[in-house]
Design a protein around this motif. Structure first.
Motif, PDB file in Angstrom:
ATOM      1  N   ILE A  83       0.843  -1.198   0.000  1.00 36.64           N
ATOM      2  CA  ILE A  83       0.000   0.000   0.000  1.00 36.64           C
ATOM      3  C   ILE A  83       0.878   1.247   0.000  1.00 36.64           C
ATOM      4  N   PRO A  86      -0.477   5.675   2.296  1.00 41.51           N
ATOM      5  CA  PRO A  86      -1.663   6.155   1.592  1.00 41.51           C
ATOM      6  C   PRO A  86      -1.915   7.653   1.788  1.00 41.51           C
ATOM      7  N   THR A  87      -1.254   8.252   2.778  1.00 50.62           N
ATOM      8  CA  THR A  87      -1.444   9.692   2.940  1.00 50.62           C
ATOM      9  C   THR A  87      -0.514  10.461   2.016  1.00 50.62           C
ATOM     10  N   VAL A 138     -14.107  -6.124   5.765  1.00 45.46           N
ATOM     11  CA  VAL A 138     -13.304  -5.188   6.556  1.00 45.46           C
ATOM     12  C   VAL A 138     -14.151  -4.606   7.693  1.00 45.46           C
ATOM     13  N   ALA A 142     -13.456  -4.700  11.595  1.00 43.89           N
ATOM     14  CA  ALA A 142     -13.406  -3.501  12.428  1.00 43.89           C
ATOM     15  C   ALA A 142     -14.371  -3.611  13.601  1.00 43.89           C
ATOM     16  N   PRO A 165      -1.392  13.742  14.929  1.00 44.86           N
ATOM     17  CA  PRO A 165      -2.438  13.082  14.141  1.00 44.86           C
ATOM     18  C   PRO A 165      -2.194  11.585  13.941  1.00 44.86           C
ATOM     19  N   ILE A 166      -3.269  10.821  14.080  1.00 40.60           N
ATOM     20  CA  ILE A 166      -3.236   9.386  13.778  1.00 40.60           C
ATOM     21  C   ILE A 166      -4.200   9.184  12.613  1.00 40.60           C
ATOM     22  N   GLY A 167      -3.702   8.700  11.505  1.00 33.95           N
ATOM     23  CA  GLY A 167      -4.602   8.412  10.386  1.00 33.95           C
ATOM     24  C   GLY A 167      -5.469   7.214  10.739  1.00 33.95           C
ATOM     25  N   LEU A 168      -6.736   7.252  10.331  1.00 35.19           N
ATOM     26  CA  LEU A 168      -7.642   6.146  10.677  1.00 35.19           C
ATOM     27  C   LEU A 168      -7.108   4.817  10.133  1.00 35.19           C
ATOM     28  N   HIS A 169      -6.414   4.868   8.986  1.00 30.99           N
ATOM     29  CA  HIS A 169      -5.886   3.630   8.414  1.00 30.99           C
ATOM     30  C   HIS A 169      -4.882   2.948   9.343  1.00 30.99           C
ATOM     31  N   PHE A 171      -5.088   2.441  12.409  1.00 27.01           N
ATOM     32  CA  PHE A 171      -5.795   1.544  13.326  1.00 27.01           C
ATOM     33  C   PHE A 171      -5.921   0.140  12.739  1.00 27.01           C
ATOM     34  N   PHE A 172      -5.765   0.046  11.422  1.00 25.47           N
ATOM     35  CA  PHE A 172      -5.951  -1.257  10.794  1.00 25.47           C
ATOM     36  C   PHE A 172      -4.709  -2.121  10.824  1.00 25.47           C
ATOM     37  N   TYR A 173      -3.551  -1.511  11.092  1.00 29.87           N
ATOM     38  CA  TYR A 173      -2.346  -2.321  11.057  1.00 29.87           C
ATOM     39  C   TYR A 173      -2.363  -3.424  12.131  1.00 29.87           C
ATOM     40  N   LEU A 175      -5.006  -4.746  13.341  1.00 30.55           N
ATOM     41  CA  LEU A 175      -6.082  -5.661  12.940  1.00 30.55           C
ATOM     42  C   LEU A 175      -5.653  -6.590  11.807  1.00 30.55           C
ATOM     43  N   MET A 176      -4.818  -6.065  10.928  1.00 31.24           N
ATOM     44  CA  MET A 176      -4.327  -6.907   9.828  1.00 31.24           C
ATOM     45  C   MET A 176      -3.491  -8.052  10.391  1.00 31.24           C
TER      46      MET A 176
ATOM     47  N   VAL B 145      -8.552  10.568   6.721  1.00 28.62           N
ATOM     48  CA  VAL B 145      -9.075  11.229   7.909  1.00 28.62           C
ATOM     49  C   VAL B 145      -8.311  10.795   9.158  1.00 28.62           C
ATOM     50  N   TRP B 208      -9.586  15.407  -1.102  1.00 26.99           N
ATOM     51  CA  TRP B 208      -8.488  14.453  -0.888  1.00 26.99           C
ATOM     52  C   TRP B 208      -8.282  13.566  -2.109  1.00 26.99           C
TER      53      TRP B 208
END
Lengths: 402, 402
Positions: A83, A86-87, A138, A142, A165-169, A171-173, A175-176, B145, B208
């Motif tokens: 990926i 992504p930001t 997904v 979540a 800042p914490i990107g919402l994505h 949070f998925f690491y 979980l992956m 976000v 974005w």
């Protein structure tokens, strides 16, 4: 297959903590009955460092479990690597191609297979299942976790508190990684204590998805040669598994006495009963130097089976027979000025020499030697490594610590 | 197509706020030049309520924009409905089948098409693009976000503060709605002020993803007949768009005087200039009752074009000609005891009657009437609605407010 108790003893040796111990016993009992090994999961980043004894702690434990009859699955976390960022904020983190990922993984696993048993190991890439998940799956993933729970993870809570800042994505690491345990139906996940959050999330996600939760084996972080800091290449306090036998032998001999048992537990495959034995001997007053000779032989033979004898012989000749005393003061040097020329100011500071010209005079006269070898003008750019013994003049010695 | 200024005037009528006004002007200017309508997005839940004037505020604005030459896209948020409750905690929220979703949507859109222009409207289901997103695309979506930004949403921040668990999947609901705007390339999104967070997220996600951001038109929440609470079926203070013309006419006549202009702005398609005119007349001392007659005619004709005259005639006969005075005290009744028998204690409390037996005596003598119709013993279970006028004895009147 060995009894559950014997297996537990070997698995627990040196481990910082086992979560799900009761479940692990049940899994082992079933494995014994059915003569079928358990699945041990190890998750790895697709980066490719040079492996040192610090990395070997987890890998040796896997090896020990493989000897007990279990199978390892090494999960290369290539999905996040693919990926990229992504930001788009981090320029360094561009998406890697499939080939790059595979190439990186190979460099890494080639080293890993010097420790774990290749025949009993499968290497898998988590993109192979993660990339197939659709939005609905997904969302279900979540739903297994609350926002508060993820925000508890040390790095997230710290950043949230400090308005970083914490990107919402992100949070998925975790979980992956947790989902990897589901996809593999892992029985045991092993990792360093820095992986606690992610590994326990694997446990809870398996439960949530109706699977038997994996047991978690957490191994401690190994201290380096200085006995204080985590072993790491950048701190220079490491023993690389690719270092020549003679260097490896010498470095083990430099290990702090207080760490002897810890190294026995964490970087050898010696049986726990034997480690207890050695501990007792040390307590009864056995010379640590003799125990370290044994430890150096064991560790060196794990990576250079044929060369141990020679390495020991070289060590004895280079250090003992050249009149280097056992009790040498340490000289802590700056990582950025770690060659011979660079340490002259430190040597002056510590009164080994009176000045730079004093040093050059001694050097020209053959009065400076490193590990028993006389140095010359041409050696001024020689990089010093942790544990090196420097002799200045006729009687002064310094053991280099970086 | 009308000029940008004229269009802005019509769009802004009654709107609480327009975010991206400058962009909206640019979009409109382009639409005028290219003779091509803009895309107005309206997101809806797949639930199917009976539509009342409260719902009509947003729909009428869409209709007005359609008259200006623009196209509406109604997005049925079926994707979340299809997922159901992924935590399995809420028994009520089971996954809906495709057919159920389509059926619910039809009941709803059939009502919507009584207001918006079907010819200029497309109905789409967001599952058609959301279900196709894979994990990698979801991660990119999430990366748009920060966690802190989503936690700012009123309901989330409230729950987080009070330690009420928030499932991580819930963070995706605003993102899904935002992605709908991306998928549709929406130019304008319209919604109630309760949708502010989600609609603005659509704007930022479009940016974005490199698209021109949608303008956001926020319509206020309409007060019901009581002039205080939000119009809602459960509060009984509503005017349903399916109510008979005579009831609709009567209910509009019950609207609080202070709300006349607001109703003109929010539930009619009258031109803003005309509304200003009426406002001036009221300020100059015009009888609000006469203005309300006009308002009742306008609103009723929006839903019952052929029956307006008859409804007005019925109203005049039933209320005015039956000697019901204009200034009647209000009687607020309990929603749970809203039939004739149920309000006897309230009537006693307010001294309309001296006791229950007093009431029954009056009823038997034909001394109780509702909206001019004499009631009998058989009417004790008659449910009273907001605005009903009750006559007790010869001179006492009460206007029912629930």
């Amino acid at each position: 297959m060995k009894s559950v108790e014997e297996q537990m003893k070997i698995i627990a040796k040196g481990a910082k903590e086992i979560v799900g111990e009761e479940e692990l016993r049940n899994k082992l009992a079933r494995a014994v009955t059915e003569e079928r090994g358990l699945i041990i999961k190890l998750g790895l980043d697709p980066s490719a460092p040079d492996i040192h004894l610090g990395h070997s702690v987890v890998l040796r434990k896997i090896r020990q479990m493989q000897e007990l009859g279990h199978r390892a699955v090494i999960v290369i976390g290539d999905f996040t690597g693919k990926i990229g960022d992504p930001t788009g904020k981090s320029k360094g983190r561009v998406a890697l191609s499939d080939e790059q990922v595979k190439e990186n993984a190979k460099t890494y696993t080639d080293q890993i297979f010097e420790i774990v048993d290749k025949e009993k190991t499968e290497v898998v890439f988590n993109s192979s299942w993660l990339k197939k998940l659709d939005f609905e799956e997904v969302i279900r993933l979540a739903a297994s976790v609350t926002v508060a729970r993820i925000l508890e993870r040390d790095d997230f809570s710290e950043r949230y508190k400090n308005n970083v800042p914490i990107g919402l994505h992100e949070f998925f690491y975790p979980l992956m990684q947790a989902y990897d345990s589901v996809a593999l139906k892992a029985d045991i996940e092993i990792g360093g204590t820095d992986q606690t959050f992610n590994i326990l999330m694997g446990r809870s996600l398996q439960k949530w998805m109706g699977l038997e939760p994996q047991a978690a084996v957490f191994m401690p972080i190994l201290e380096g040669l200085d006995g204080v800091e985590k072993m790491s290449k950048s701190l220079g306090n490491y023993i690389g598994i690719h270092e020549p036998a003679s260097i490896m032998f010498k470095k083990v001999m430099e290990v702090q006495d207080s760490l002897i048992i810890r190294y026995y537990e964490l970087v050898t495959d010696e049986h726990p009963d034997k480690v207890i034995e050695i501990k007792k001997e040390l307590e009864k007053g056995k010379n640590p130097r003799d125990v370290k000779y044994e430890l150096a032989r064991i560790i060196t033979s794990l990576y250079h089976k044929e060369e141990v004898e020679e390495a020991e012989k070289y060590y004895r000749e280079a250090f003992i027979n050249k009149g280097i005393p056992e009790d040498i003061p340490e000289l802590i040097i700056d990582l950025e000025k770690d060659n011979l020329a660079g340490i002259i100011p430190r040597l002056t500071e510590e009164k080994y020499i009176s000045s730079g010209s004093d040093f050059r005079r001694l050097l020209a006269q053959g009065g400076i030697s490193l590990n028993g070898e006389v140095l010359t003008q041409g050696d001024l750019d020689q990089v010093l490594i942790c544990g090196d013994v420097l002799k200045i003049g006729k009687k002064k010695f310094a053991r280099i610590i970086k």
